[in-house]
Structure formats: structure tokens, C-alpha cells
Design a protein around this motif. Sequence first.
Motif, PDB file in Angstrom:
ATOM      1  N   ASP A   9     102.713  13.481  14.058  1.00  0.00           N
ATOM      2  CA  ASP A   9     101.712  14.132  14.888  1.00  0.00           C
ATOM      3  C   ASP A   9     101.337  13.175  16.014  1.00  0.00           C
ATOM      4  OD1 ASP A   9      99.422  15.213  16.030  1.00  0.00           O
ATOM      5  OD2 ASP A   9      98.815  16.154  14.139  1.00  0.00           O
ATOM      6  N   ARG A  11      98.888  13.021  17.770  1.00  0.00           N
ATOM      7  CA  ARG A  11      97.465  12.677  17.782  1.00  0.00           C
ATOM      8  C   ARG A  11      97.142  11.587  16.784  1.00  0.00           C
ATOM      9  NH1 ARG A  11      95.775  18.740  16.883  1.00  0.00           N
ATOM     10  NH2 ARG A  11      97.655  18.497  15.647  1.00  0.00           N
ATOM     11  N   ARG A  12      98.067  11.287  15.890  1.00  0.00           N
ATOM     12  CA  ARG A  12      97.808  10.258  14.881  1.00  0.00           C
ATOM     13  C   ARG A  12      98.138   8.877  15.416  1.00  0.00           C
ATOM     14  NH1 ARG A  12     100.451  12.284   9.198  1.00  0.00           N
ATOM     15  NH2 ARG A  12      99.171  14.114   8.857  1.00  0.00           N
ATOM     16  N   GLY A  50      96.067   8.523   9.329  1.00  0.00           N
ATOM     17  CA  GLY A  50      96.977   9.634   9.539  1.00  0.00           C
ATOM     18  C   GLY A  50      97.969   9.840   8.417  1.00  0.00           C
ATOM     19  N   ARG A 141      87.483  26.988  12.168  1.00  0.00           N
ATOM     20  CA  ARG A 141      88.788  26.330  12.068  1.00  0.00           C
ATOM     21  C   ARG A 141      89.506  26.713  10.783  1.00  0.00           C
ATOM     22  NH1 ARG A 141      88.537  20.004  13.466  1.00  0.00           N
ATOM     23  NH2 ARG A 141      90.755  20.255  12.962  1.00  0.00           N
ATOM     24  N   ARG A 199      98.596  22.142   6.945  1.00  0.00           N
ATOM     25  CA  ARG A 199      98.281  22.116   8.371  1.00  0.00           C
ATOM     26  C   ARG A 199      97.047  21.260   8.652  1.00  0.00           C
ATOM     27  NH1 ARG A 199      99.471  27.625   7.865  1.00  0.00           N
ATOM     28  NH2 ARG A 199      97.250  28.148   7.852  1.00  0.00           N
ATOM     29  N   HIS A 200      96.011  21.419   7.834  1.00  0.00           N
ATOM     30  CA  HIS A 200      94.779  20.673   8.049  1.00  0.00           C
ATOM     31  C   HIS A 200      94.991  19.170   7.831  1.00  0.00           C
ATOM     32  CE1 HIS A 200      92.532  24.292   8.674  1.00  0.00           C
ATOM     33  NE2 HIS A 200      92.750  24.735   7.458  1.00  0.00           N
ATOM     34  N   ALA A 202      97.791  17.581   8.288  1.00  0.00           N
ATOM     35  CA  ALA A 202      98.606  17.078   9.393  1.00  0.00           C
ATOM     36  C   ALA A 202      97.741  16.747  10.602  1.00  0.00           C
ATOM     37  CB  ALA A 202      99.669  18.106   9.778  1.00  0.00           C
ATOM     38  N   GLU A 203      96.583  17.403  10.712  1.00  0.00           N
ATOM     39  CA  GLU A 203      95.676  17.160  11.835  1.00  0.00           C
ATOM     40  C   GLU A 203      94.666  16.053  11.542  1.00  0.00           C
ATOM     41  OE1 GLU A 203      93.865  20.924  12.352  1.00  0.00           O
ATOM     42  OE2 GLU A 203      95.666  21.902  13.151  1.00  0.00           O
ATOM     43  N   PHE A 204      94.564  15.643  10.271  1.00  0.00           N
ATOM     44  CA  PHE A 204      93.542  14.672   9.881  1.00  0.00           C
ATOM     45  C   PHE A 204      93.974  13.275  10.334  1.00  0.00           C
ATOM     46  CE2 PHE A 204      91.416  12.095   6.422  1.00  0.00           C
ATOM     47  CZ  PHE A 204      90.129  12.303   6.889  1.00  0.00           C
ATOM     48  N   GLU A 205      93.100  12.578  11.064  1.00  0.00           N
ATOM     49  CA  GLU A 205      93.493  11.312  11.688  1.00  0.00           C
ATOM     50  C   GLU A 205      93.148  10.086  10.863  1.00  0.00           C
ATOM     51  OE1 GLU A 205      91.855  11.396  15.607  1.00  0.00           O
ATOM     52  OE2 GLU A 205      93.280  12.895  16.312  1.00  0.00           O
TER      53      GLU A 205
END
Length: 370
Positions: A9, A11-12, A50, A141, A199-200, A202-205
Motif C-alpha cells: 500500500d 500509503r504505508r 503497516g 467507512r 480491506r480495512h 490494508a489501509e491501517f498504517e
Amino acid sequence: MTPDRPGPDPRRPDRPGSDPRRPDQPGLDARLVVDRGGFRLDIALTAAPGEVVALLGPNGAGKTTALRALAGLEPLTGGHLRLDGAALDRTPPESRPVGVVFQDYLLFPHLSALDNVAFGPRCRGASKVEARKQAAAWLDRMGLADHADARPRRLSGGQAQRVALARALATRPRLLLLDEPLAALDARTRLEVRAGLRRHLAEFEAVAVLVTHDPLDAMVLADRLVVVEHGRVVQEGTPGDIARHPRTDYIARLVGLNLYRGRADGHTVRLDAGPSITTTEELRGPVFVAFPPGAVTLYGKRPAGASARNLWHCEVAGLETHGDQIRADLTGELPLAADLTTVAAAELGLHPGTPVWATVKATQTHAYPA
């Protein structure tokens, strides 16, 4: 055997150059030692921001004890616990930047979904208006905006799981702990919620640690598996590595492989307990040999002219349905599991006590250093 996970990701904070074992680096760096009666937990656990790490193991292995120690609900008797460089060993649970999703969710029954999620931000000092605003955003969300006013008893299992996850994430934790988050769901709901949870995560940083005894949950949700048995780490690696190279009987059963240990001399492996196995790999010294139950062919009589290099005389110890096949548990020269169709089992007249010959081609075995 190992479902694909999403790619890195952007964003990570990515892993290269980030070493969670250094106390000045972000992420988790822990050695969890807990003595409790006749049981001792002693495991090292690290993770970068991440990263999703799954603690996998049989009941009583120490997984939940480790999770409770990370949350501050179980005091350490030794070791250390650092998160983003800060020592948490003596920090009370309510002051740790940690979010927890419990197996039975533990939602407040007298509060709506919105107020359950708002509870965390309120405890962290947010005003009631701001906390409810944040909670509404999290429910949106999670696809639960239409259920904001519902109390837990009116939610389905999957909806309750998502509310519990939203409540944990609403405090913006640096460490998210999930204790068997899908265990309370029926099979159909579990499939849908697992996909959403993936999915959630994968977005967790920050760092996420998942405790489960379900190999599919672990392999779908986690970047790395840490397998715990009897309070110790017995193997860790990516889901693919674990599935291809099991190192204990528990892991082999988990990923559906027959596993043996022995000493290799070229293409022949002399097992520690049992006969030899011929493999395609040419190795020397201590090795493991693995092959799937589906690689085993059974015969009622010793086969004449069979191409398989490996042939053993066995006896059926038990039979059980395994998906759309029959799994035979065999004893004899080499204890093993074999999968065959219902028709093949009937034609062989299999029942406990039936003598059979089992063959496995060398090309269907996999040997690797122990």
C-alpha cells in the motif's frame, strides 16, 4: 493454498530501511515473558508500521496470553514491550495507544452503534459533538451509516464485528489487536466479513496483531505468521513460506501436508522413525520431507510395475469426509493421510483395519533443510 493479499500500500511506511527491532524505530518491539502457574510464555514479537502479524497456534499455545500482555491486561514477568520507541511495560491499559477487537466484540448493550464507536474518542478527551462526528465517519467507512442508531442486539454478527472494529480504530491506535475476530460468525457471514476486514487492515498504517487458530483467516489477513506452540515461537514467515515449509506436525496438519523428518543422502531420505523416502531434491544432512494427502495413491494389492519410487504397506486407521473427498488415516510402515474420491474408497472397500499399499511419486514430494 495461500490466497493472494493486496500488494504494498503506497500509503504505508514501507518495510525496507525500517527495522522494528531498533528501539528508536517506529513499530512494535517486544519480548513477552509471562509465568502463570505451570505455563510459561516466552516469545519475541516485532512488526513494522503497516504490517499485519498473525499469531497462529493450537488452543492453549499462549496466543491470547500474548495478546493480553500487549494490551496490558496481563502483566509481564520478564522481557520488554516497546511501541514506536516508547516503553509500555508499566503503562496502564487505558493509557496505551492500543485498540482491541475482542472475540465476542464486547459492545455496550445500552448504547447505539454510534455511541459505542464514540466512546473511545470521548475517553481520549474529545467533546461529545466531536466524538459523535468521528464515530459517524467511521460507521460510514464500515458501510454502517444506516445502523448508527441501532443497539447491539439489533445488529447481525457481521455488523457487530464492524462496529467493534470501528470502535477500536476510532481512537487512532498505534497497535491494533484482534482476538479471533471472525470466530463468532457463521461460515457465510465469515466469508464476507473476512474480505471487508482484509480491506480495512490494508489501509491501517500502524501495527496490527491478529490472534487466530484458523489458517485461512491468518493467510488471507496477515503479511507474516508467527506460529506459537507451548508458549514458544516454533516458526515464522510469510504465509507462502509457512505453507511450503512446515516445521512441526501442527503446522503440517494446518496446511494439509504429510510431514516427516530425517537425514538426506542424495535423493534418499532415511526418516528418523520409519522407512526411506525418495525425493527429487538432492540434499545432505537433516531435512524435512512433505507431500499432500492428494499425492498418495492407494491399492488393495501390492501394485505391479507402479512408477512410484515410494511404496509402503499400511492399514486404514480411520476415515472422514474432507471436503468432497474421503481422507484416510493410515498406520503401518509409514503413518500418513491420503485423500481419495468416495468412488475410489468404495471400490477399495475401505474401512478401519483394511490393509492397503500406498504409493507417492518422488516428483510429488518436497524436501528442504531442517
